[in-house]
Design a protein around this motif. Structure first.
Motif, PDB file in Angstrom:
ATOM      1  N   UNK A 106       0.809  -1.123  -0.163  1.00 49.90           N
ATOM      2  CA  UNK A 106       0.296  -0.248  -0.149  1.00 49.90           C
ATOM      3  C   UNK A 106       0.531   1.132   0.554  1.00 49.90           C
ATOM      4  N   UNK A 107       1.912   1.552   1.282  1.00 49.45           N
ATOM      5  CA  UNK A 107       2.683   2.784   0.604  1.00 49.45           C
ATOM      6  C   UNK A 107       3.163   2.461  -0.479  1.00 49.45           C
ATOM      7  N   UNK A 108       3.876   1.194  -1.169  1.00 56.25           N
ATOM      8  CA  UNK A 108       4.420   1.648  -2.349  1.00 56.25           C
ATOM      9  C   UNK A 108       3.985   2.082  -2.849  1.00 56.25           C
ATOM     10  N   UNK A 109       2.425   2.034  -3.340  1.00 52.22           N
ATOM     11  CA  UNK A 109       1.344   2.193  -4.035  1.00 52.22           C
ATOM     12  C   UNK A 109       1.238   3.611  -4.194  1.00 52.22           C
ATOM     13  N   UNK A 110       0.719   4.130  -3.221  1.00 51.68           N
ATOM     14  CA  UNK A 110       0.412   5.134  -3.089  1.00 51.68           C
ATOM     15  C   UNK A 110       1.837   6.225  -3.016  1.00 51.68           C
ATOM     16  N   UNK A 111       3.462   5.747  -2.761  1.00 53.26           N
ATOM     17  CA  UNK A 111       4.366   7.036  -2.832  1.00 53.26           C
ATOM     18  C   UNK A 111       4.198   6.589  -4.416  1.00 53.26           C
ATOM     19  N   UNK A 182     -10.391   9.634   3.934  1.00 55.60           N
ATOM     20  CA  UNK A 182     -10.452   7.943   4.916  1.00 55.60           C
ATOM     21  C   UNK A 182      -9.175   7.561   5.881  1.00 55.60           C
ATOM     22  N   UNK A 183      -8.266   8.783   5.806  1.00 57.62           N
ATOM     23  CA  UNK A 183      -6.475   8.557   6.537  1.00 57.62           C
ATOM     24  C   UNK A 183      -7.372   9.253   8.143  1.00 57.62           C
ATOM     25  N   UNK A 184      -7.938   9.941   8.437  1.00 52.53           N
ATOM     26  CA  UNK A 184      -8.416  11.292   9.324  1.00 52.53           C
ATOM     27  C   UNK A 184      -9.432  10.336   9.982  1.00 52.53           C
ATOM     28  N   UNK A 185     -10.768   9.343   9.154  1.00 50.58           N
ATOM     29  CA  UNK A 185     -11.268   9.001   9.874  1.00 50.58           C
ATOM     30  C   UNK A 185     -11.086   7.519  10.492  1.00 50.58           C
ATOM     31  N   UNK A 186      -9.611   6.773   9.916  1.00 52.36           N
ATOM     32  CA  UNK A 186      -9.098   5.690  10.300  1.00 52.36           C
ATOM     33  C   UNK A 186      -8.360   6.206  11.420  1.00 52.36           C
ATOM     34  N   UNK A 187      -8.080   7.126  11.551  1.00 52.41           N
ATOM     35  CA  UNK A 187      -7.247   7.737  13.270  1.00 52.41           C
ATOM     36  C   UNK A 187      -7.782   8.123  13.813  1.00 52.41           C
ATOM     37  N   UNK A 188      -8.652   7.953  13.254  1.00 52.24           N
ATOM     38  CA  UNK A 188      -9.557   8.360  14.510  1.00 52.24           C
ATOM     39  C   UNK A 188     -10.426   6.810  15.342  1.00 52.24           C
ATOM     40  N   UNK A 189     -10.627   6.207  14.590  1.00 49.37           N
ATOM     41  CA  UNK A 189     -10.994   4.962  15.315  1.00 49.37           C
ATOM     42  C   UNK A 189     -10.401   4.498  16.030  1.00 49.37           C
ATOM     43  N   UNK A 190      -9.167   4.885  14.978  1.00 48.41           N
ATOM     44  CA  UNK A 190      -7.459   3.309  15.991  1.00 48.41           C
ATOM     45  C   UNK A 190      -7.607   4.076  17.357  1.00 48.41           C
ATOM     46  N   UNK A 191      -7.489   5.683  17.389  1.00 45.13           N
ATOM     47  CA  UNK A 191      -7.524   6.809  18.573  1.00 45.13           C
ATOM     48  C   UNK A 191      -8.289   6.345  19.861  1.00 45.13           C
ATOM     49  N   UNK A 208      -0.312   1.950  11.521  1.00 42.62           N
ATOM     50  CA  UNK A 208       0.231   2.189  10.153  1.00 42.62           C
ATOM     51  C   UNK A 208      -0.310   1.122   8.725  1.00 42.62           C
ATOM     52  N   UNK A 209       0.099  -0.178   8.906  1.00 40.70           N
ATOM     53  CA  UNK A 209      -0.689  -0.731   8.896  1.00 40.70           C
ATOM     54  C   UNK A 209      -2.062  -1.294   8.494  1.00 40.70           C
ATOM     55  N   UNK A 210      -2.896  -0.297   9.816  1.00 39.87           N
ATOM     56  CA  UNK A 210      -4.478  -0.308   9.487  1.00 39.87           C
ATOM     57  C   UNK A 210      -4.523   0.634   8.182  1.00 39.87           C
ATOM     58  N   UNK A 211      -4.242   1.816   8.387  1.00 39.41           N
ATOM     59  CA  UNK A 211      -4.011   2.864   7.400  1.00 39.41           C
ATOM     60  C   UNK A 211      -3.444   2.678   5.804  1.00 39.41           C
ATOM     61  N   UNK A 212      -2.761   2.184   5.889  1.00 37.82           N
ATOM     62  CA  UNK A 212      -2.331   1.912   4.672  1.00 37.82           C
ATOM     63  C   UNK A 212      -2.453   0.749   3.802  1.00 37.82           C
ATOM     64  N   UNK A 213      -3.918  -0.244   3.871  1.00 39.41           N
ATOM     65  CA  UNK A 213      -4.352  -1.163   3.192  1.00 39.41           C
ATOM     66  C   UNK A 213      -4.592  -0.245   2.014  1.00 39.41           C
ATOM     67  N   UNK A 214      -4.343  -1.238   0.760  1.00 38.05           N
ATOM     68  CA  UNK A 214      -4.800  -0.223  -0.420  1.00 38.05           C
ATOM     69  C   UNK A 214      -6.141  -0.028  -0.720  1.00 38.05           C
ATOM     70  N   UNK A 222     -14.820   2.609   5.475  1.00 41.21           N
ATOM     71  CA  UNK A 222     -13.894   2.239   5.847  1.00 41.21           C
ATOM     72  C   UNK A 222     -14.137   1.107   7.037  1.00 41.21           C
ATOM     73  N   UNK A 223     -13.185   0.502   8.089  1.00 41.67           N
ATOM     74  CA  UNK A 223     -13.727  -0.917   8.499  1.00 41.67           C
ATOM     75  C   UNK A 223     -12.502  -0.261  10.162  1.00 41.67           C
TER      76      UNK A 223
END
Length: 507
Positions: A106-111, A182-191, A208-214, A222-223
């Motif tokens: 996921x990180x590699x693709x987004x990059x 979507x990243x912010x919503x996932x970060x809020x879920x994590x927090x 990071x594993x949770x957020x960058x699942x491609x 959002x899961x």
């Protein structure tokens, strides 16, 4: 009030016939309007050359649908196919570390797609929200998360952050806002899940594993973190009987839906016509009602198909993603109305159910709905149309509770208790039919325009009263009765079988 008595077969046939004829009649009017006005100047930008097999032009007004299944179809398929192949090979080699493998791809693709500055921007927000999560205060997590979300929805902050992304390709803006939101919503879920963790904290690598699942990164759904963390780190990759067959059928159904929608777009210009108010004013009341209904059905199909494609990939990764949204045809209460099951689950878990409890108290429900739709407004992007949409849907959700409370009090509850179940069902069906059209009108304004929604409401409630109003409600009533019968059958299937005489229960 549970319904136990089945509808007579003759009533079922009658309701089905009326509903089918009404929908075909509305579709024929819309098809005629589409054919006769295909060369209008206002149609030039959104009605293009379609499949040559049909010899007709095609409605391409929805950029999102065209992007997914026409313009950038190959790019999206390439990225998701790469994820499936890479993840499958690496998961077979090291199933215990598959969540790490998903993150690396996921990180590699987004990059590659968005550049290192975009990845750095996302990581900076992740670091801030992870730091806040360590304090384990829910109100602080909400404050920090919503502030971060606001920076991607309001100027000048969003313009400043968008400047970090280089390149000018066509999908850049959509991928930028989708990935950030979507990243912010996932970060809020994590927090928020970290606040619930009794012993210690989740690690930054878990985030990071949770957020960058491609598959979920750019377009959702959002899961919530608690579900993803357990499923993605489960080393047991055995499948149930016929699971792969079910995934295959799942993919074929969505492929079939894509083809059906594309074919219908050659004959029904349901997205282009509402944008031409001069043409819309000349349509019959029945055509307008059908146009409003078909627009919501299409939006449901689009959400179901787009999330369905992504969910098929996640099912191959042994995840249990959020289910597709409930079909708009099956909705007659605001409490079940949504087009994105992932966002809906997120809001219910952390806001609506958390504040509203069992949703039986009028004041608590009011506070819960106001908070829920306030966050939804921020998520969609504050503007006049979103404010109006949020207000009416918030009102509809509370109005349902007020009416339910009123009818639970004597003498109304006493009167209903004296009625037969069939009569009670019919009366409730009439109220549900009115509620169904409230849902249609309150949501069609966000899909098309405020002017179109106002015109539909005016024609059905004022100019078309009483003939058009009664006919539309009658057809809707037939549909509601069929839905209630289906719900009755499903409820019977879900009821546990009674224990045999003399045999103790095992549950």
């Amino acid at each position: 009030m549970g319904i136990k008595t089945a509808l007579p077969k003759m009533e079922i046939y009658l309701y089905t016939s009326v509903l089918a004829l009404a929908l075909l009649w509305a579709a024929s009017w819309i098809m005629e309007a589409s054919s006769e006005n295909v060369h209008r100047k206002t149609f030039k930008g959104s009605v293009k050359t379609g499949w040559h097999y049909f010899g007709r032009k095609m409605d391409v007004a929805d950029f999102e649908w065209a992007m997914w299944f026409t313009t950038f179809r190959n790019h999206i398929l390439f990225a998701l196919s790469g994820h499936v192949i890479f993840a499958k090979i690496c998961s077979m080699i090291s199933p215990k570390h598959r969540s790490l493998i998903y993150m690396l791809y996921g990180c590699m693709t987004v990059l590659i797609i968005m550049g290192w500055t975009y990845v750095s921007l996302i990581l900076s927000h992740c670091v801030v929200l992870y730091s806040v999560a360590l304090i384990k205060r829910k109100w602080l997590c909400f404050l920090a998360g919503l502030t971060s979300l606001a920076t991607f929805k309001m100027d000048p902050f969003v313009s400043w952050q968008a400047g970090f992304v280089t390149g000018t390709f066509q999908l850049q803006d959509i991928l930028f806002y989708g990935g950030c939101g979507f990243s912010i919503m996932r970060c809020m879920s994590f927090a928020l899940e970290n606040c619930e963790k009794k012993d210690g904290h989740y690690t930054f690598m878990d985030l990071i594993k949770y957020n960058f699942y491609l598959p979920f990164f750019f377009f959702g759904p959002i899961m919530t973190f608690d579900r993803f963390h357990v499923q993605a780190n489960n080393p047991d990759l055995t499948r149930k009987d016929r699971e792969m067959w079910n995934i295959f059928i799942h993919a074929l159904v969505h492929l079939g839906a894509i083809l059906v929608v594309d074919v219908l777009f050659h004959y029904l210009y349901i997205l282009t016509i509402p944008n031409d108010m001069k043409l819309v004013k000349d349509l019959s009341d029945w055509s307008l009602a059908g146009l409003a209904y078909f627009n919501l059905v299409y939006d449901w199909v689009k959400a179901a198909v787009m999330f369905g494609v992504i969910n098929t990939v996640s099912l191959l990764d042994h995840l249990d993603p959020p289910q597709p949204p409930k079909c708009i045809t099956m909705l007659y209460v605001f409490a079940e109305t949504h087009f994105d099951r992932g966002i809906n689950d997120w809001l219910c878990k952390y806001v609506y159910d958390y504040i509203g409890g069992n949703h039986d108290g009028i004041f608590k429900e009011l506070v819960a709905t106001i908070c829920t739709f306030s966050i939804t407004t921020l998520w969609l992007g504050p503007c006049e149309l979103v404010y109006i949409w949020s207000f009416f849907n918030c009102f509809g959700l509370n109005f349902e509770l007020w009416v339910a409370k009123l009818f639970s009090l004597p003498p109304l509850s006493t009167i209903e208790g004296l009625m037969s179940e069939a009569m009670s069902r019919r009366i409730r069906g009439l109220f549900n039919a009115v509620n169904f059209w409230q849902i249609i009108l309150y949501n069609v304004l966000s899909l098309n325009s405020l002017d179109f929604a106002k015109l539909v409401a005016k024609r059905l409630l004022i100019k078309g009263f009483p003939v058009s109003t009664i006919l539309v409600l009658l057809v809707t009533y037939c549909g509601i009765q069929l839905i209630k019968e289906r719900e009755r059958k499903l409820a019977l299937l879900e009821e546990p079988e009674p224990a045999a005489p003399g045999k103790p229960k095992t549950d």
